[in-house]
Write an enzyme that holds these catalytic residues in place. Structure first.
Site, PDB file in Angstrom:
ATOM      1  N   SER A 160       0.827  -1.199   0.000  1.00 52.44           N
ATOM      2  CA  SER A 160       0.000   0.000   0.000  1.00 52.44           C
ATOM      3  C   SER A 160       0.871   1.263   0.000  1.00 52.44           C
ATOM      4  O   SER A 160       1.609   1.505  -0.960  1.00 52.44           O
ATOM      5  CB  SER A 160      -0.958  -0.037   1.201  1.00 52.44           C
ATOM      6  OG  SER A 160      -1.957   0.952   1.077  1.00 52.44           O
ATOM      7  N   ASP A 181     -10.149  -5.155  -3.706  1.00 55.55           N
ATOM      8  CA  ASP A 181      -9.585  -4.072  -2.882  1.00 55.55           C
ATOM      9  C   ASP A 181     -10.491  -2.851  -2.932  1.00 55.55           C
ATOM     10  O   ASP A 181     -10.697  -2.248  -3.992  1.00 55.55           O
ATOM     11  CB  ASP A 181      -8.186  -3.710  -3.411  1.00 55.55           C
ATOM     12  CG  ASP A 181      -7.387  -2.862  -2.436  1.00 55.55           C
ATOM     13  OD1 ASP A 181      -8.005  -2.126  -1.635  1.00 55.55           O
ATOM     14  OD2 ASP A 181      -6.141  -2.929  -2.480  1.00 55.55           O
ATOM     15  N   HIS A 225      -7.944  -5.450   0.561  1.00 57.33           N
ATOM     16  CA  HIS A 225      -6.703  -4.694   0.776  1.00 57.33           C
ATOM     17  C   HIS A 225      -5.865  -5.450   1.802  1.00 57.33           C
ATOM     18  O   HIS A 225      -5.789  -5.083   2.976  1.00 57.33           O
ATOM     19  CB  HIS A 225      -7.030  -3.278   1.255  1.00 57.33           C
ATOM     20  CG  HIS A 225      -5.875  -2.325   1.172  1.00 57.33           C
ATOM     21  ND1 HIS A 225      -5.256  -2.008  -0.017  1.00 57.33           N
ATOM     22  CD2 HIS A 225      -5.227  -1.618   2.133  1.00 57.33           C
ATOM     23  CE1 HIS A 225      -4.286  -1.151   0.206  1.00 57.33           C
ATOM     24  NE2 HIS A 225      -4.237  -0.904   1.507  1.00 57.33           N
TER      25      HIS A 225
END
Length: 298
Positions: free
Chosen positions: A140, A197, A230
Site C-alpha cells: 500500500s 480491494d 486490501h
C-alpha cells in the site's frame, strides 16, 4: 485483462542545501530481523502501509519466504498527522490527503519518505551488499514509496528491483514527458493487486501499472488475485517468493572489500558486514575488535 488468480485471505521539512536529516524516520525504529547463521548476499527493504507497523510483515515474509541469504530490513514509519483520517496521528510514511487519484498529493512528504528508502538502500551498499542485490518493496503506502524509489533513483544507485503490493503510482503527473533511466526501465518489478480491494481500488492499481508501462517500463511481473481485499494471501506470498529467488539467486558470491575499505567503515557498517558474512559481533565492543573480526571473514 488477464484472468485473476483465485486467492484465499490470510488472516513537513523545508528544502535545504545541506544533506537531508532523517531524524523523524530514525525515531520510527526498525523491527529486528530473524537471526540466522547464513551469510547475507542480498537485502530487501520492506515498508508497511498506513497505520500499520512492520511486525506483521516481518513474521509473514520471514516465515513464508525461505531465503536465508537475504537480509530483511523492516523500518517502521514515524507517527504523524494524516489528513485522510481527519488529522489523527498514526504511523505514516507521508501525508495522504484523500483516496481520489486526482487529489493533490503531498509531494514534499512523499519525496522525503523516498529519500529515507534510498538512504536505507545506501546503508546496505555501504555494508557490502552490491546495489543490484538490494530490492525495495512494500504494501500500500509502502509499495507506493518503493515504486517511486525504483523509478527515480539516480544512476549512482542501480537497485535490484522493487515489489509493489496493493498500491499505486504517486505523483503521476510528474512523469509526463519524462524519460525513465535505462536502469529503471530494465530493473525487475513485482506488482500485485486484489480485485476486491476497496481501499486502493483495483482499477487504480491497474491504471497505475498501465501508466508505468506507457513510460517504457519493462520487466514487470503483474499478478492479480480474485476477490482479495486490501490485504495479502498465501498465493501472493508464494508468487513473491518465486520472483525473489529468480531476482536474487542464492548462489551469488559477494566481492571482498579491501583491508583499507574495511578499516574506513563505521561501527554500524562493520557490524552489518560481519553479519552479511555469516559472522557475529557478540562480545565485540571496540571498533578495532570489529575490524579484526571483519577482516577474518573476508
Amino acid at each position: 485483462r488477464a484472468a485473476a488468480a483465485p486467492c484465499t485471505r490470510r488472516g513537513r521539512s523545508q528544502p535545504r542545501a545541506m544533506a537531508p536529516s532523517f531524524d523523524k524516520f530514525e525515531r520510527g525504529g526498525m523491527v529486528a530481523p530473524r537471526s540466522t547463521a547464513a551469510a547475507k548476499t542480498a537485502s530487501i527493504i520492506w515498508c508497511h502501509g498506513l497505520g500499520d507497523t512492520n511486525h506483521g510483515w516481518a513474521d509473514i515474509l520471514q516465515s513464508s519466504v525461505s531465503l536465508p541469504h537475504i537480509r530483511w530490513v523492516f523500518p517502521n514509519a514515524p507517527t504523524q498527522a494524516v489528513t485522510l483520517n481527519m488529522g489523527m496521528s498514526m504511523p505514516s510514511w507521508f501525508d495522504i490527503r484523500g483516496l481520489d487519484e486526482n487529489m493533490q498529493e503531498a509531494k514534499e512528504d512523499i519525496d522525503e519518505a523516498v529519500g529515507w528508502m534510498l538512504e536505507l538502500a545506501r546503508r546496505e551498499v555501504a555494508a557490502g551488499i552490491p546495489p543490484e542485490r538490494v530490492v525495495v518493496g512494500g504494501f500500500s503506502q509502502g509499495g507506493a514509496m518503493a515504486l517511486r524509489t525504483l523509478l527515480t533513483a539516480g544512476e549512482d544507485l542501480k537497485l535490484g528491483g522493487a515489489v509493489v503490493l496493493s498500491s499505486w503510482l504517486t505523483l503521476r503527473n510528474e512523469y509526463e514527458g519524462r524519460a525513465l533511466s535505462e536502469h529503471a526501465i530494465k530493473a525487475p518489478l513485482f506488482w500485485a493487486h486484489g480485485t476486491g480491494d476497496m481501499v486502493v481500488h483495483f482499477d487504480r492499481g491497474l491504471k497505475s501499472k498501465e501508466l508505468v508501462e506507457a513510460m517504457g517500463k519493462e520487466a514487470i511481473e503483474w499478478r492479480t488475485y480474485a476477490g482479495m481485499a486490501h490485504s495479502s494471501c498465501p498465493q501472493e506470498i508464494d508468487h513473491l517468493g518465486a520472483w525473489l529467488k529468480q531476482t536474487l539467486p542464492g548462489d551469488f558470491k559477494l566481492p571482498a572489500p579491501s583491508e583499507d575499505e574495511v578499516r574506513r567503515l563505521k561501527v554500524g557498517e562493520l557490524k552489518k558486514l560481519i553479519t552479511s558474512r555469516g559472522g557475529s559481533f557478540a562480545g565485540l565492543f571496540e571498533k578495532s575488535e570489529l575490524i579484526e573480526a571483519a577482516l577474518k571473514l573476508i
